[in-house]
Design a protein around this motif. Sequence first.
Motif, PDB file in Angstrom:
ATOM      1  N   THR A 262       0.823  -1.207   0.000  1.00 46.23           N
ATOM      2  CA  THR A 262       0.000   0.000   0.000  1.00 46.23           C
ATOM      3  C   THR A 262       0.854   1.252   0.000  1.00 46.23           C
ATOM      4  O   THR A 262       1.946   1.275   0.580  1.00 46.23           O
ATOM      5  CB  THR A 262      -0.940   0.033   1.217  1.00 46.23           C
ATOM      6  OG1 THR A 262      -1.714   1.241   1.190  1.00 46.23           O
ATOM      7  CG2 THR A 262      -0.168  -0.046   2.527  1.00 46.23           C
ATOM      8  N   ASP A 263       0.359   2.279  -0.669  1.00 48.14           N
ATOM      9  CA  ASP A 263       0.956   3.607  -0.582  1.00 48.14           C
ATOM     10  C   ASP A 263      -0.002   4.563   0.120  1.00 48.14           C
ATOM     11  O   ASP A 263       0.201   5.772   0.122  1.00 48.14           O
ATOM     12  CB  ASP A 263       1.320   4.141  -1.973  1.00 48.14           C
ATOM     13  CG  ASP A 263       0.098   4.214  -2.888  1.00 48.14           C
ATOM     14  OD1 ASP A 263      -1.024   3.872  -2.455  1.00 48.14           O
ATOM     15  OD2 ASP A 263       0.266   4.615  -4.059  1.00 48.14           O
TER      16      ASP A 263
ATOM     17  N   SER B 100      -2.881   5.509  -0.689  1.00 52.75           N
ATOM     18  CA  SER B 100      -3.672   6.347  -1.592  1.00 52.75           C
ATOM     19  C   SER B 100      -5.129   5.889  -1.559  1.00 52.75           C
ATOM     20  O   SER B 100      -5.468   4.869  -0.947  1.00 52.75           O
ATOM     21  CB  SER B 100      -3.139   6.220  -3.019  1.00 52.75           C
ATOM     22  OG  SER B 100      -3.282   4.874  -3.473  1.00 52.75           O
TER      23      SER B 100
ATOM     24  N   ALA C 135      -5.348   2.434  -3.016  1.00 58.72           N
ATOM     25  CA  ALA C 135      -4.945   1.384  -2.083  1.00 58.72           C
ATOM     26  C   ALA C 135      -5.972   1.195  -0.975  1.00 58.72           C
ATOM     27  O   ALA C 135      -6.279   0.063  -0.585  1.00 58.72           O
ATOM     28  CB  ALA C 135      -3.579   1.723  -1.487  1.00 58.72           C
TER      29      ALA C 135
ATOM     30  N   HIS D 268       4.629  -1.319   3.094  1.00 56.82           N
ATOM     31  CA  HIS D 268       4.830   0.003   2.508  1.00 56.82           C
ATOM     32  C   HIS D 268       6.314   0.166   2.226  1.00 56.82           C
ATOM     33  O   HIS D 268       7.157  -0.065   3.097  1.00 56.82           O
ATOM     34  CB  HIS D 268       4.358   1.100   3.472  1.00 56.82           C
ATOM     35  CG  HIS D 268       4.546   2.486   2.932  1.00 56.82           C
ATOM     36  ND1 HIS D 268       3.904   2.927   1.792  1.00 56.82           N
ATOM     37  CD2 HIS D 268       5.305   3.522   3.366  1.00 56.82           C
ATOM     38  CE1 HIS D 268       4.250   4.187   1.549  1.00 56.82           C
ATOM     39  NE2 HIS D 268       5.101   4.568   2.487  1.00 56.82           N
ATOM     40  N   THR D 269       6.637   0.515   0.997  1.00 57.54           N
ATOM     41  CA  THR D 269       8.035   0.691   0.621  1.00 57.54           C
ATOM     42  C   THR D 269       8.320   2.147   0.299  1.00 57.54           C
ATOM     43  O   THR D 269       7.426   2.903  -0.090  1.00 57.54           O
ATOM     44  CB  THR D 269       8.398  -0.178  -0.602  1.00 57.54           C
ATOM     45  OG1 THR D 269       7.670   0.292  -1.743  1.00 57.54           O
ATOM     46  CG2 THR D 269       8.088  -1.639  -0.349  1.00 57.54           C
ATOM     47  N   PHE D 270       9.562   2.524   0.458  1.00 59.17           N
ATOM     48  CA  PHE D 270       9.986   3.876   0.087  1.00 59.17           C
ATOM     49  C   PHE D 270      11.430   3.811  -0.360  1.00 59.17           C
ATOM     50  O   PHE D 270      12.180   2.904   0.010  1.00 59.17           O
ATOM     51  CB  PHE D 270       9.825   4.851   1.259  1.00 59.17           C
ATOM     52  CG  PHE D 270      10.712   4.557   2.435  1.00 59.17           C
ATOM     53  CD1 PHE D 270      11.932   5.198   2.592  1.00 59.17           C
ATOM     54  CD2 PHE D 270      10.326   3.619   3.387  1.00 59.17           C
ATOM     55  CE1 PHE D 270      12.756   4.920   3.673  1.00 59.17           C
ATOM     56  CE2 PHE D 270      11.138   3.333   4.475  1.00 59.17           C
ATOM     57  CZ  PHE D 270      12.366   3.985   4.617  1.00 59.17           C
TER      58      PHE D 270
ATOM     59  N   GLN E 145       9.436   9.057   6.995  1.00 58.60           N
ATOM     60  CA  GLN E 145       8.693   7.942   6.409  1.00 58.60           C
ATOM     61  C   GLN E 145       8.024   7.108   7.495  1.00 58.60           C
ATOM     62  O   GLN E 145       6.875   6.697   7.366  1.00 58.60           O
ATOM     63  CB  GLN E 145       9.631   7.062   5.579  1.00 58.60           C
ATOM     64  CG  GLN E 145      10.080   7.676   4.264  1.00 58.60           C
ATOM     65  CD  GLN E 145       8.978   7.673   3.221  1.00 58.60           C
ATOM     66  OE1 GLN E 145       7.981   6.972   3.340  1.00 58.60           O
ATOM     67  NE2 GLN E 145       9.147   8.499   2.200  1.00 58.60           N
TER      68      GLN E 145
ATOM     69  N   PHE F 157       4.019   6.581   7.996  1.00 58.53           N
ATOM     70  CA  PHE F 157       3.509   5.211   8.031  1.00 58.53           C
ATOM     71  C   PHE F 157       2.722   4.971   9.319  1.00 58.53           C
ATOM     72  O   PHE F 157       1.605   4.455   9.302  1.00 58.53           O
ATOM     73  CB  PHE F 157       4.690   4.242   7.938  1.00 58.53           C
ATOM     74  CG  PHE F 157       4.334   2.784   8.008  1.00 58.53           C
ATOM     75  CD1 PHE F 157       3.795   2.146   6.915  1.00 58.53           C
ATOM     76  CD2 PHE F 157       4.551   2.055   9.163  1.00 58.53           C
ATOM     77  CE1 PHE F 157       3.472   0.791   6.961  1.00 58.53           C
ATOM     78  CE2 PHE F 157       4.232   0.707   9.228  1.00 58.53           C
ATOM     79  CZ  PHE F 157       3.691   0.079   8.121  1.00 58.53           C
TER      80      PHE F 157
ATOM     81  N   GLN G  47      -0.766   6.415   9.412  1.00 59.68           N
ATOM     82  CA  GLN G  47      -1.769   5.835   8.525  1.00 59.68           C
ATOM     83  C   GLN G  47      -2.388   4.559   9.089  1.00 59.68           C
ATOM     84  O   GLN G  47      -3.531   4.236   8.770  1.00 59.68           O
ATOM     85  CB  GLN G  47      -1.141   5.518   7.156  1.00 59.68           C
ATOM     86  CG  GLN G  47      -0.761   6.736   6.339  1.00 59.68           C
ATOM     87  CD  GLN G  47      -1.961   7.544   5.909  1.00 59.68           C
ATOM     88  OE1 GLN G  47      -3.059   7.012   5.725  1.00 59.68           O
ATOM     89  NE2 GLN G  47      -1.767   8.842   5.749  1.00 59.68           N
TER      90      GLN G  47
ATOM     91  N   LEU H 119       9.986  -1.659  -4.889  1.00 63.23           N
ATOM     92  CA  LEU H 119       8.696  -2.286  -4.576  1.00 63.23           C
ATOM     93  C   LEU H 119       8.670  -3.764  -4.955  1.00 63.23           C
ATOM     94  O   LEU H 119       8.311  -4.614  -4.134  1.00 63.23           O
ATOM     95  CB  LEU H 119       7.564  -1.551  -5.302  1.00 63.23           C
ATOM     96  CG  LEU H 119       6.181  -2.199  -5.203  1.00 63.23           C
ATOM     97  CD1 LEU H 119       5.681  -2.201  -3.767  1.00 63.23           C
ATOM     98  CD2 LEU H 119       5.183  -1.508  -6.125  1.00 63.23           C
TER      99      LEU H 119
ATOM    100  N   ASN I 126       2.488  -0.970 -11.639  1.00 66.23           N
ATOM    101  CA  ASN I 126       3.111  -1.739 -10.573  1.00 66.23           C
ATOM    102  C   ASN I 126       2.433  -3.083 -10.399  1.00 66.23           C
ATOM    103  O   ASN I 126       3.087  -4.110 -10.227  1.00 66.23           O
ATOM    104  CB  ASN I 126       3.038  -0.963  -9.249  1.00 66.23           C
ATOM    105  CG  ASN I 126       4.122   0.089  -9.147  1.00 66.23           C
ATOM    106  OD1 ASN I 126       5.168  -0.029  -9.776  1.00 66.23           O
ATOM    107  ND2 ASN I 126       3.873   1.125  -8.373  1.00 66.23           N
TER     108      ASN I 126
END
Length: 278
Positions: A8-9, A11, A14, A36-38, A63, A67, A70, A97, A131
Amino acid sequence: MKKILFPTDFSDVANNAFIYALEFANIVKGELILLHTFELPIIESPYTPDNYYTLYDSMQLGQFDAFKNQIPKLREFARQRQLENIKLSHKLVEGDLIYSIQRAIKEENIDFVVMGTAGATGWEAFFIGSNTGAVVSAVNVPVLSVPIEAEFSKIQTIGITTRFRDKDKKALRQVLKIAKKANANVKCLYVKTSKSDVTEETINQWKLQFESESVDFLIIYSDLVKETIFEFISDKNIDILAMITHKRNFFSELFHPSLTQKFSNTSTVPILAMHEEE
């Protein structure tokens, strides 16, 4: 217990897919692992600024804070749907990702991936360079893609397409297991074209083998394969369409905007991409 990875980002795309992930976890009696990746910028200059590592640590902390903020929102989604009993765990990972998803699947023994898609039709982004499309190609577990336009309702009918090959049976059995837990019916579609080499004997063998299961086999004679699949989704009120990823370029053609615009009511149906058995 089944393990479901949910990249998930955070958004809207998501968050909409998260509802499906929750409900799917409830159906298969599974748990959700949120990923969640960054990626942090790389400075290639030999003259690294004195404050670079301080800035790096600060960005990592930012970050983490984003995270952390959220997660309560997602738990509230679960509470609103009375699914707060679904076990949720979280992974915040720096890096690519696709690589992070592959690594999580291996480390966590993931059974399914659920992701949101967006684009002109939702499906277009899924199959053409998004993606989600990249994930389908890169992983070896089923991927449920959820278009942003999709609104979850009780899953009553799951569709699956087949070419009546022996290697398709595993996918059908997996769909039947999911359907049984959801108390849903399965409709298996084969579009028999003028070039088809599938015999009536093969079809009858399949029907006999699966006669004790809640599955209907639909054989439709047509050379318009893509249009027939769309009509199948619409006419049979398919809630999720399972497809075997043996021919990715066919997927791209099938869900191209020029075609989906003709069947706009079907472009909100989530797709369960299942991998072809070798």
